[in-house]
Design a protein around this motif. Structure first.
Motif, PDB file in Angstrom:
ATOM      1  N   TYR A   7      -1.692 -11.364   1.562  1.00  0.00           N
ATOM      2  CA  TYR A   7      -1.454 -12.093   2.814  1.00  0.00           C
ATOM      3  C   TYR A   7      -0.605 -13.332   2.558  1.00  0.00           C
ATOM      4  N   LEU A  71      -9.691  -7.684   5.757  1.00  0.00           N
ATOM      5  CA  LEU A  71      -9.473  -7.056   4.459  1.00  0.00           C
ATOM      6  C   LEU A  71     -10.779  -6.646   3.785  1.00  0.00           C
ATOM      7  N   CYS A 202       2.469  -5.641   3.428  1.00  0.00           N
ATOM      8  CA  CYS A 202       1.533  -5.008   4.366  1.00  0.00           C
ATOM      9  C   CYS A 202       0.868  -3.792   3.735  1.00  0.00           C
ATOM     10  N   GLY A 203       1.652  -3.028   2.967  1.00  0.00           N
ATOM     11  CA  GLY A 203       1.074  -1.895   2.249  1.00  0.00           C
ATOM     12  C   GLY A 203       0.000  -2.330   1.282  1.00  0.00           C
ATOM     13  N   LEU A 205      -1.773  -4.979   1.634  1.00  0.00           N
ATOM     14  CA  LEU A 205      -2.922  -5.415   2.429  1.00  0.00           C
ATOM     15  C   LEU A 205      -3.855  -4.249   2.717  1.00  0.00           C
ATOM     16  N   PHE A 206      -3.279  -3.108   3.144  1.00  0.00           N
ATOM     17  CA  PHE A 206      -4.101  -1.939   3.431  1.00  0.00           C
ATOM     18  C   PHE A 206      -4.725  -1.383   2.155  1.00  0.00           C
ATOM     19  N   ARG A 209      -7.648  -3.460   1.157  1.00  0.00           N
ATOM     20  CA  ARG A 209      -8.840  -3.176   1.967  1.00  0.00           C
ATOM     21  C   ARG A 209      -9.583  -1.967   1.417  1.00  0.00           C
ATOM     22  N   LEU A 210      -8.843  -0.938   1.009  1.00  0.00           N
ATOM     23  CA  LEU A 210      -9.489   0.233   0.422  1.00  0.00           C
ATOM     24  C   LEU A 210     -10.166  -0.105  -0.900  1.00  0.00           C
TER      25      LEU A 210
END
Length: 325
Positions: A7, A71, A202-203, A205-206, A209-210
């Motif tokens: 971020y 996140l 952004c990728g 970031l996702f 989260r995983l």
């Protein structure tokens, strides 16, 4: 720390855009022989980056906690994420100016100095990390403060050199002129790279989260792999910035033939490094151990390197084409 870092990096892409687009435009102006206008552009870019850095700091601080929760920050990790993020975002301007001055070291034909400043900032960060965390026991706050101080040191060195030692590009309030047309041109040149970096962030970031679903051990393993990737990204960013400046200077000097030749050399270098990464990836696939990311950091890093090698090789080729297009 790695949970919130993508971020912070995404917010810093604005500095990357201004540095890349601005250095290319200034290099083109210098190639045309208009040193006064180049100096005026440089002053405008420094002020614009500083102002936008303050605005992005406020924006980032306002959204920090919702983003951390999005996140997947657990109640145990959330206080550390917020503390680390708040310290870095408060000094977001230093992070963006660091990008800006690194780009202009290349435009000033001082890439070795830029390398020395980068290495010095990295070593300063490492030394202060050891001091603040191991000696003073400041924990996460110590790591954030060490990062901020190293970024500020890099900015001060870059500004001091441009102001005192490099006559062509000196910051001057007298030369400051806000030109909307020029600003639009900078956005036009730098936006593709900034958007590309934002998409990558952004990728991450996702992906972060995983990773967070697997707990603290997986987050630590992913952090180690990400830091190794950052080290391997250094030559990619260096070639990218160099090609943007090289193309700008020669277009300003009305030498498109040299731009074409330089593009060919840049593509060859990128393909050569891509080949090296691919060979390393293939070797790692056949000789590496089976991945078990929840077991040890070593297995996580060993399994991540092949994928990172392929992505970085392809990414280098794309960035070289973007920088010269």
């Amino acid at each position: 720390l790695n949970l919130i870092y993508p971020y912070l990096q995404m917010l810093g892409c604005l500095g990357f855009m201004i540095g890349t687009g601005g250095s290319a435009l200034v290099a083109m102006t210098l190639g045309m022989g208009d040193e006064k206008r180049a100096n005026r552009l440089f002053s405008m870019l420094v002020v614009a980056t500083a102002v936008l850095g303050v605005l992005f700091s406020a924006f980032g601080l306002a959204l920090l906690e919702p983003v951390a929760l999005l996140l997947g920050a657990t109640p145990e990790l959330l206080p550390s994420c917020l503390l680390y993020g708040r310290i870095l975002l408060t000094f977001q301007t230093a992070f963006m100016l660091q990008y800006l001055f690194q780009s202009f070291f290349i435009a000033a034909e001082k890439p070795k100095l830029g390398l020395k400043v980068t290495v010095a900032a990295g070593l300063t960060n490492m030394a202060l990390d050891a001091l603040f965390i191991a000696v003073f026991n400041w924990g996460v706050a110590g790591a954030a403060i060490a990062t901020v101080l190293s970024q500020i040191a890099s900015c001060v060195i870059g500004f001091a050199y441009m102001h005192r030692r490099y006559a062509l590009l000196r910051f001057s309030l007298r030369e400051l002129r806000m030109d909307l047309k020029t600003a639009g041109r900078i956005l036009q040149v730098g936006a593709p790279m900034a958007i590309q970096q934002s998409i990558v962030s952004c990728g991450f970031l996702f992906l972060q989260r995983l990773v967070n679903y697997y707990g603290e051990s997986m987050i630590a393993s992913y952090t180690v792999a990400s830091r190794m990737e950052n080290i391997l990204m250094i030559p990619i960013i260096g070639i990218q910035n160099t090609m943007a400046t090289f193309a700008g200077q020669n277009m300003g000097a009305q030498r498109p033939d040299r731009v074409s030749k330089g593009l060919g050399q840049g593509v060859l270098v990128s393909l050569g490094m891509t080949l090296i990464f691919l060979i390393c990836a293939v070797l790692a696939m056949f000789t590496g151990k089976k991945m078990n990311p929840l077991r040890t950091v070593y297995d996580a890093v060993n399994s991540a390197l092949p994928v990172m090698g392929i992505l970085m090789g392809v990414g280098m080729f794309i960035q070289i084409m973007t920088a010269t297009g």
